[in-house]
Write a protein that holds these residues in place. Sequence first.
Motif, PDB file in Angstrom:
ATOM      1  N   PHE A 125      32.780  52.059  28.721  1.00 53.64           N
ATOM      2  CA  PHE A 125      31.311  50.761  29.071  1.00 53.64           C
ATOM      3  C   PHE A 125      30.793  51.688  30.357  1.00 53.64           C
ATOM      4  O   PHE A 125      31.354  52.922  30.399  1.00 53.64           O
ATOM      5  CB  PHE A 125      32.937  49.646  30.437  1.00 53.64           C
ATOM      6  CG  PHE A 125      33.131  48.909  28.950  1.00 53.64           C
ATOM      7  CD1 PHE A 125      32.209  47.287  28.557  1.00 53.64           C
ATOM      8  CD2 PHE A 125      34.275  48.456  29.028  1.00 53.64           C
ATOM      9  CE1 PHE A 125      32.893  46.195  28.178  1.00 53.64           C
ATOM     10  CE2 PHE A 125      34.732  47.717  28.400  1.00 53.64           C
ATOM     11  CZ  PHE A 125      33.759  46.272  27.615  1.00 53.64           C
ATOM     12  N   LEU A 126      29.896  51.519  30.434  1.00 54.05           N
ATOM     13  CA  LEU A 126      28.930  52.563  31.248  1.00 54.05           C
ATOM     14  C   LEU A 126      29.099  51.692  32.761  1.00 54.05           C
ATOM     15  O   LEU A 126      29.815  50.328  33.000  1.00 54.05           O
ATOM     16  CB  LEU A 126      27.171  51.980  31.032  1.00 54.05           C
ATOM     17  CG  LEU A 126      27.062  52.721  29.329  1.00 54.05           C
ATOM     18  CD1 LEU A 126      25.760  51.916  29.533  1.00 54.05           C
ATOM     19  CD2 LEU A 126      27.149  53.562  29.738  1.00 54.05           C
ATOM     20  N   THR A 127      28.768  52.871  34.103  1.00 54.91           N
ATOM     21  CA  THR A 127      29.819  52.247  35.379  1.00 54.91           C
ATOM     22  C   THR A 127      28.954  53.082  36.221  1.00 54.91           C
ATOM     23  O   THR A 127      27.824  53.186  35.735  1.00 54.91           O
ATOM     24  CB  THR A 127      31.069  52.850  35.606  1.00 54.91           C
ATOM     25  OG1 THR A 127      30.832  54.091  35.509  1.00 54.91           O
ATOM     26  CG2 THR A 127      32.509  52.255  34.176  1.00 54.91           C
ATOM     27  N   ILE A 128      28.664  52.498  37.292  1.00 50.47           N
ATOM     28  CA  ILE A 128      27.891  52.155  38.784  1.00 50.47           C
ATOM     29  C   ILE A 128      28.652  53.154  39.845  1.00 50.47           C
ATOM     30  O   ILE A 128      30.078  52.190  39.909  1.00 50.47           O
ATOM     31  CB  ILE A 128      27.128  51.522  39.246  1.00 50.47           C
ATOM     32  CG1 ILE A 128      27.085  51.020  37.865  1.00 50.47           C
ATOM     33  CG2 ILE A 128      26.871  51.866  40.434  1.00 50.47           C
ATOM     34  CD1 ILE A 128      25.793  49.578  38.531  1.00 50.47           C
ATOM     35  N   ALA A 129      28.636  53.979  39.728  1.00 45.63           N
ATOM     36  CA  ALA A 129      29.778  54.963  40.816  1.00 45.63           C
ATOM     37  C   ALA A 129      29.728  53.700  42.368  1.00 45.63           C
ATOM     38  O   ALA A 129      28.922  53.100  42.484  1.00 45.63           O
ATOM     39  CB  ALA A 129      29.530  56.080  41.288  1.00 45.63           C
ATOM     40  N   GLY A 130      31.011  53.737  42.603  1.00 41.74           N
ATOM     41  CA  GLY A 130      31.322  52.726  44.427  1.00 41.74           C
ATOM     42  C   GLY A 130      31.399  50.806  43.801  1.00 41.74           C
ATOM     43  O   GLY A 130      31.608  50.744  44.517  1.00 41.74           O
ATOM     44  N   LYS A 131      31.151  51.516  42.565  1.00 44.14           N
ATOM     45  CA  LYS A 131      31.166  49.534  42.666  1.00 44.14           C
ATOM     46  C   LYS A 131      31.816  49.186  41.233  1.00 44.14           C
ATOM     47  O   LYS A 131      31.585  49.816  40.853  1.00 44.14           O
ATOM     48  CB  LYS A 131      29.406  48.908  42.266  1.00 44.14           C
ATOM     49  CG  LYS A 131      29.117  48.992  43.711  1.00 44.14           C
ATOM     50  CD  LYS A 131      27.264  48.845  42.965  1.00 44.14           C
ATOM     51  CE  LYS A 131      26.494  48.417  44.241  1.00 44.14           C
ATOM     52  NZ  LYS A 131      26.765  47.461  45.522  1.00 44.14           N
ATOM     53  N   ILE A 132      32.441  47.816  40.914  1.00 53.12           N
ATOM     54  CA  ILE A 132      33.299  47.582  40.361  1.00 53.12           C
ATOM     55  C   ILE A 132      32.817  45.896  39.779  1.00 53.12           C
ATOM     56  O   ILE A 132      32.650  44.985  41.140  1.00 53.12           O
ATOM     57  CB  ILE A 132      34.622  47.957  40.170  1.00 53.12           C
ATOM     58  CG1 ILE A 132      35.600  47.553  39.273  1.00 53.12           C
ATOM     59  CG2 ILE A 132      35.348  46.838  41.841  1.00 53.12           C
ATOM     60  CD1 ILE A 132      35.355  48.891  38.637  1.00 53.12           C
ATOM     61  N   PRO A 133      32.720  45.482  38.432  1.00 52.41           N
ATOM     62  CA  PRO A 133      32.088  44.428  38.379  1.00 52.41           C
ATOM     63  C   PRO A 133      34.036  43.193  39.186  1.00 52.41           C
ATOM     64  O   PRO A 133      35.289  43.540  38.524  1.00 52.41           O
ATOM     65  CB  PRO A 133      32.652  44.208  36.677  1.00 52.41           C
ATOM     66  CG  PRO A 133      32.162  46.039  36.410  1.00 52.41           C
ATOM     67  CD  PRO A 133      32.694  46.703  37.576  1.00 52.41           C
ATOM     68  N   VAL A 134      32.811  42.543  39.507  1.00 53.66           N
ATOM     69  CA  VAL A 134      34.161  41.197  40.487  1.00 53.66           C
ATOM     70  C   VAL A 134      35.262  40.755  39.217  1.00 53.66           C
ATOM     71  O   VAL A 134      36.306  40.874  38.869  1.00 53.66           O
ATOM     72  CB  VAL A 134      33.505  40.009  40.152  1.00 53.66           C
ATOM     73  CG1 VAL A 134      33.972  39.147  41.184  1.00 53.66           C
ATOM     74  CG2 VAL A 134      32.429  40.656  41.571  1.00 53.66           C
ATOM     75  N   GLU A 135      34.701  40.052  37.679  1.00 58.74           N
ATOM     76  CA  GLU A 135      35.186  39.761  36.423  1.00 58.74           C
ATOM     77  C   GLU A 135      36.640  40.816  36.417  1.00 58.74           C
ATOM     78  O   GLU A 135      37.614  40.494  36.227  1.00 58.74           O
ATOM     79  CB  GLU A 135      34.736  39.640  35.804  1.00 58.74           C
ATOM     80  CG  GLU A 135      34.055  38.634  35.825  1.00 58.74           C
ATOM     81  CD  GLU A 135      35.065  37.133  36.031  1.00 58.74           C
ATOM     82  OE1 GLU A 135      35.078  36.324  36.065  1.00 58.74           O
ATOM     83  OE2 GLU A 135      34.322  36.237  37.024  1.00 58.74           O
ATOM     84  N   TYR A 136      36.201  41.878  36.262  1.00 58.51           N
ATOM     85  CA  TYR A 136      37.444  42.811  35.962  1.00 58.51           C
ATOM     86  C   TYR A 136      38.411  42.610  36.744  1.00 58.51           C
ATOM     87  O   TYR A 136      39.550  43.786  36.941  1.00 58.51           O
ATOM     88  CB  TYR A 136      36.746  44.580  35.430  1.00 58.51           C
ATOM     89  CG  TYR A 136      37.556  45.160  35.406  1.00 58.51           C
ATOM     90  CD1 TYR A 136      38.067  45.559  34.044  1.00 58.51           C
ATOM     91  CD2 TYR A 136      37.362  46.967  36.526  1.00 58.51           C
ATOM     92  CE1 TYR A 136      39.129  46.829  33.727  1.00 58.51           C
ATOM     93  CE2 TYR A 136      38.256  48.197  36.044  1.00 58.51           C
ATOM     94  CZ  TYR A 136      39.064  47.618  34.190  1.00 58.51           C
ATOM     95  OH  TYR A 136      40.067  48.519  34.401  1.00 58.51           O
ATOM     96  N   PHE A 137      37.386  43.171  37.803  1.00 56.90           N
ATOM     97  CA  PHE A 137      38.378  43.625  39.628  1.00 56.90           C
ATOM     98  C   PHE A 137      39.636  42.415  39.317  1.00 56.90           C
ATOM     99  O   PHE A 137      40.637  42.477  39.753  1.00 56.90           O
ATOM    100  CB  PHE A 137      37.691  43.482  41.156  1.00 56.90           C
ATOM    101  CG  PHE A 137      38.660  44.369  42.034  1.00 56.90           C
ATOM    102  CD1 PHE A 137      39.505  45.415  42.324  1.00 56.90           C
ATOM    103  CD2 PHE A 137      39.258  42.758  42.572  1.00 56.90           C
ATOM    104  CE1 PHE A 137      39.513  45.282  43.498  1.00 56.90           C
ATOM    105  CE2 PHE A 137      39.804  42.818  43.645  1.00 56.90           C
ATOM    106  CZ  PHE A 137      40.543  44.168  44.218  1.00 56.90           C
ATOM    107  N   LYS A 138      39.224  40.859  38.926  1.00 59.07           N
ATOM    108  CA  LYS A 138      39.793  40.373  39.273  1.00 59.07           C
ATOM    109  C   LYS A 138      40.867  40.099  38.413  1.00 59.07           C
ATOM    110  O   LYS A 138      42.164  39.501  38.288  1.00 59.07           O
ATOM    111  CB  LYS A 138      38.917  38.996  39.157  1.00 59.07           C
ATOM    112  CG  LYS A 138      38.300  38.703  40.483  1.00 59.07           C
ATOM    113  CD  LYS A 138      37.795  36.955  40.518  1.00 59.07           C
ATOM    114  CE  LYS A 138      36.888  37.012  41.847  1.00 59.07           C
ATOM    115  NZ  LYS A 138      35.812  35.660  41.246  1.00 59.07           N
TER     116      LYS A 138
END
Length: 64
Positions: free
Chosen positions: A39-52
């Motif tokens: 998956f592509l990621t964004i530094a300093g952010k995480i998808p809400v669904e993945y975090f949950k």
Amino acid sequence: MNEKIYYSAEDIAKMLGVSMGKSYKILREMNKDLASKGFLTIAGKIPVEYFKEKWYGGAKEVSA
């Protein structure tokens, strides 16, 4: 339509009651895991669904 799709380090620090440094460490670890799965990621952010999905326990939800 103000529903968040990404949590920032500040959001995570507030939800978990940890320092900003610790929240960035958590983000880097989760983003590293996502990247290893292609998956592509964004530094300093995480998808809400993945975090949950990955965080077990009572993370207190922050408002949008």
